[in-house]
Scaffold this active site. Structure first.
Site, PDB file in Angstrom:
ATOM      1  N   ASP A   3       0.875  -1.166   0.000  1.00 36.21           N
ATOM      2  CA  ASP A   3       0.000   0.000   0.000  1.00 36.21           C
ATOM      3  C   ASP A   3       0.921   1.227   0.000  1.00 36.21           C
ATOM      4  O   ASP A   3       1.641   1.492   0.971  1.00 36.21           O
ATOM      5  CB  ASP A   3      -0.898  -0.031   1.249  1.00 36.21           C
ATOM      6  N   TYR A  36      -5.655  10.971  -3.519  1.00 36.87           N
ATOM      7  CA  TYR A  36      -6.022  12.283  -2.931  1.00 36.87           C
ATOM      8  C   TYR A  36      -5.018  12.816  -1.920  1.00 36.87           C
ATOM      9  O   TYR A  36      -5.233  13.869  -1.335  1.00 36.87           O
ATOM     10  CB  TYR A  36      -7.412  12.204  -2.276  1.00 36.87           C
ATOM     11  N   LYS A  37      -3.912  12.099  -1.699  1.00 41.16           N
ATOM     12  CA  LYS A  37      -2.926  12.577  -0.726  1.00 41.16           C
ATOM     13  C   LYS A  37      -1.876  13.423  -1.464  1.00 41.16           C
ATOM     14  O   LYS A  37      -2.172  14.511  -1.911  1.00 41.16           O
ATOM     15  CB  LYS A  37      -2.320  11.409   0.022  1.00 41.16           C
ATOM     16  N   ARG A  82      -0.337  14.505  14.174  1.00 47.21           N
ATOM     17  CA  ARG A  82       0.379  14.154  12.945  1.00 47.21           C
ATOM     18  C   ARG A  82       0.507  15.385  12.046  1.00 47.21           C
ATOM     19  O   ARG A  82      -0.476  16.090  11.804  1.00 47.21           O
ATOM     20  CB  ARG A  82      -0.420  13.060  12.246  1.00 47.21           C
TER      21      ARG A  82
HETATM   22  C1  LIG Z   1      -2.482   3.533   4.055  1.00 46.52           C
HETATM   23  C2  LIG Z   1      -3.874   3.826   3.615  1.00 46.52           C
HETATM   24  N1  LIG Z   1      -4.539   2.927   2.873  1.00 46.52           N
HETATM   25  C3  LIG Z   1      -5.807   3.164   2.459  1.00 46.52           C
HETATM   26  C4  LIG Z   1      -6.453   4.337   2.797  1.00 46.52           C
HETATM   27  C5  LIG Z   1      -7.876   4.628   2.441  1.00 46.52           C
HETATM   28  O1  LIG Z   1      -8.307   4.154   1.281  1.00 46.52           O
HETATM   29  P1  LIG Z   1      -9.699   4.624   0.651  1.00 46.52           P
HETATM   30  O2  LIG Z   1      -9.346   5.661  -0.358  1.00 46.52           O
HETATM   31  O3  LIG Z   1     -10.255   3.394   0.098  1.00 46.52           O
HETATM   32  O4  LIG Z   1     -10.549   5.238   1.716  1.00 46.52           O
HETATM   33  C6  LIG Z   1      -5.778   5.298   3.548  1.00 46.52           C
HETATM   34  C7  LIG Z   1      -6.465   6.552   3.890  1.00 46.52           C
HETATM   35  O5  LIG Z   1      -6.008   7.422   4.556  1.00 46.52           O
HETATM   36  C8  LIG Z   1      -4.464   5.026   3.984  1.00 46.52           C
HETATM   37  O6  LIG Z   1      -3.815   5.911   4.735  1.00 46.52           O
END
Ligand SMILES: Cc1ncc(COP(=O)(O)O)c(C=O)c1O
Length: 407
Positions: free
Chosen positions: A194, A219-220, A366
């Protein structure tokens, strides 16, 4: 607070400084939450207007062909690919990170018959193990968690997949992605990374480490907007064996044949499920283009300098906080996290002063350092506010102790 000569000097030497003007940033706000929702690129507004008014408004359904809507998911995937060391045809932009996790976990289990364990670590971002829990309920997977220092030892002959977040969402601690990939593959397992907190912030070279699968948020650091489509990566060597369970028509080899039978598209296109969200992809593409223009290496170098400067500013003010992120900037992503019993009201008091970081339950403060648009002067200002909020115990005020739905 006027910037000190040191902050001014750092900003003057910053080669990424001109990129700040490419973003919308509200007056009086220091935004330290770009690791959660990236800021809005100015160009996103004109791109959205063009797609809505011209392509949708005028072009109507013709735009699926004439404006390239049908190939958007592949096109944007191919632009994300170099940011993570992948080949263009190994990445696709689609669905949410959660949904992409589900598809790839299921596909990995399918590729390792006789093995059912998905190994991860406690404290991973919750959606990752939650998606395994869904497959577990269907009798397809078995969840195993091991602390990070015991992961290698937990890789036995039952493990089908090692699933980890490269940069930990809470602490920012970064796994040794190469070493863990090798250890898992040596044990006969596949690996799913991930990259939500890595992409656009720290260099990742999936080809060099021989990765199997990866997912990440749009979106990050990619600044694709709230709820932006995510991405998924599958190494080319797995394309022939890939079989994911959400067999929707957009992942069909020939969707417009409208056949009664499903036949998967040959490559990562099979990860598509339903109709691509054109508006969301439009915004994502602008963010991805901007990150690619700046370059991941310079972004990473600046993010390390910003976080080091934040620590330096706190130390200068004598503010001693419990750092839970690795002290070595090479071992963490683009964030700093501190443990404090009063993390929630401190975070609220900072927001009231225009410093937007975030709180992660139960006790983590954070701060994300999105290097594309932050100045060293912002960092100094944020550290100053944090020091004042703690020294004055301003966080005790009742208004900072009430919780909303999204923290
Ligand atoms: C490591 C990580 N994985 C997954 C997600 C979230 O995924 P989704 O876009 O499906 O809500 C986040 C959301 O902050 C995240 O930090």
């Amino acid at each position: 607070m006027n910037p000190t000569p040191r902050a001014r000097e750092l900003d003057e030497a910053d080669r990424l400084a001109p990129f700040r003007a490419r973003f919308v940033l509200p007056e009086g706000v220091v935004y330290l939450d770009g690791n959660s929702l990236g800021a809005l690129p100015r160009e996103t507004m004109s791109a959205m207007e063009r797609v809505i008014c011209e392509e949708w408004g005028e072009g109507l359904i013709r735009s699926w062909n004439s404006a390239g809507w049908f190939e958007m998911a592949q096109r944007i995937g191919s632009k994300i690919a170099p940011l993570i060391g992948a080949a263009a045809h190994e990445v696709i932009a689609c669905d949410s990170t959660s949904v992409n996790l589900f598809k790839l976990i299921a596909a990995a289990l399918d590729m390792r018959p006789g093995r059912t364990v998905v190994l991860s670590e406690p404290g991973n971002f919750p959606t990752d193990p939650y998606m395994v829990a869904g497959l577990e309920r269907q009798g397809l997977a078995e969840r195993r968690l091991a602390p990070r220092e015991e992961l290698a030892a937990a890789l036995d002959e039952n493990v089908a997949l090692l699933m980890l977040t490269h940069v930990h969402y809470k602490t920012g601690a970064m796994h040794d992605i190469g070493e863990l990939t090798r250890a898992a593959q040596d044990a006969g397992a596949l690996v799913l990374w991930d990259l939500s907190h890595s992409t656009g912030a720290v260099p990742v070279d999936l080809a060099a480490i021989g990765a199997d699968f990866a997912v990440g948020c749009g979106y990050k650091y990619l600044c694709g907007g709230p709820g932006a489509p995510a991405f998924a990566y599958v190494a080319e060597r797995h394309h022939a064996d890939l079989a994911q369970p959400l067999t929707g028509w957009f992942g069909h080899a020939d969707p417009f044949a409208f056949s009664d039978d499903y036949e998967a598209a040959p490559g990562v296109e099979q990860l598509l499920c339903g109709t691509s969200p054109v508006l969301g992809l439009t915004a994502l593409e602008v963010g991805v283009d901007l990150v690619a223009e700046i370059g991941v290496e310079p972004l990473h170098a600046k993010s390390r300098d910003l976080s080091e400067f934040f620590l330096e500013c706190l130390a200068r003010r004598g503010t001693d906080l419990d750092l839970v992120s690795p002290a070595d900037s090479a071992a963490r992503g683009s964030q700093l996290s501190f443990r404090h019993e009063q993390a929630f009201p401190i975070c609220q008091a900072l927001i009231a002063r225009g410093v937007i970081g975030d709180f992660r339950a139960p006790d983590i403060l954070r701060f994300g350092f999105a290097p594309a648009y932050l100045r060293f002067a912002d960092i100094e200002q944020a550290a100053g506010h944090l020091a004042e909020v703690i020294a004055s115990e301003e966080w005790r005020k009742g208004e900072f102790n009430r919780r909303a739905a999204v923290t």
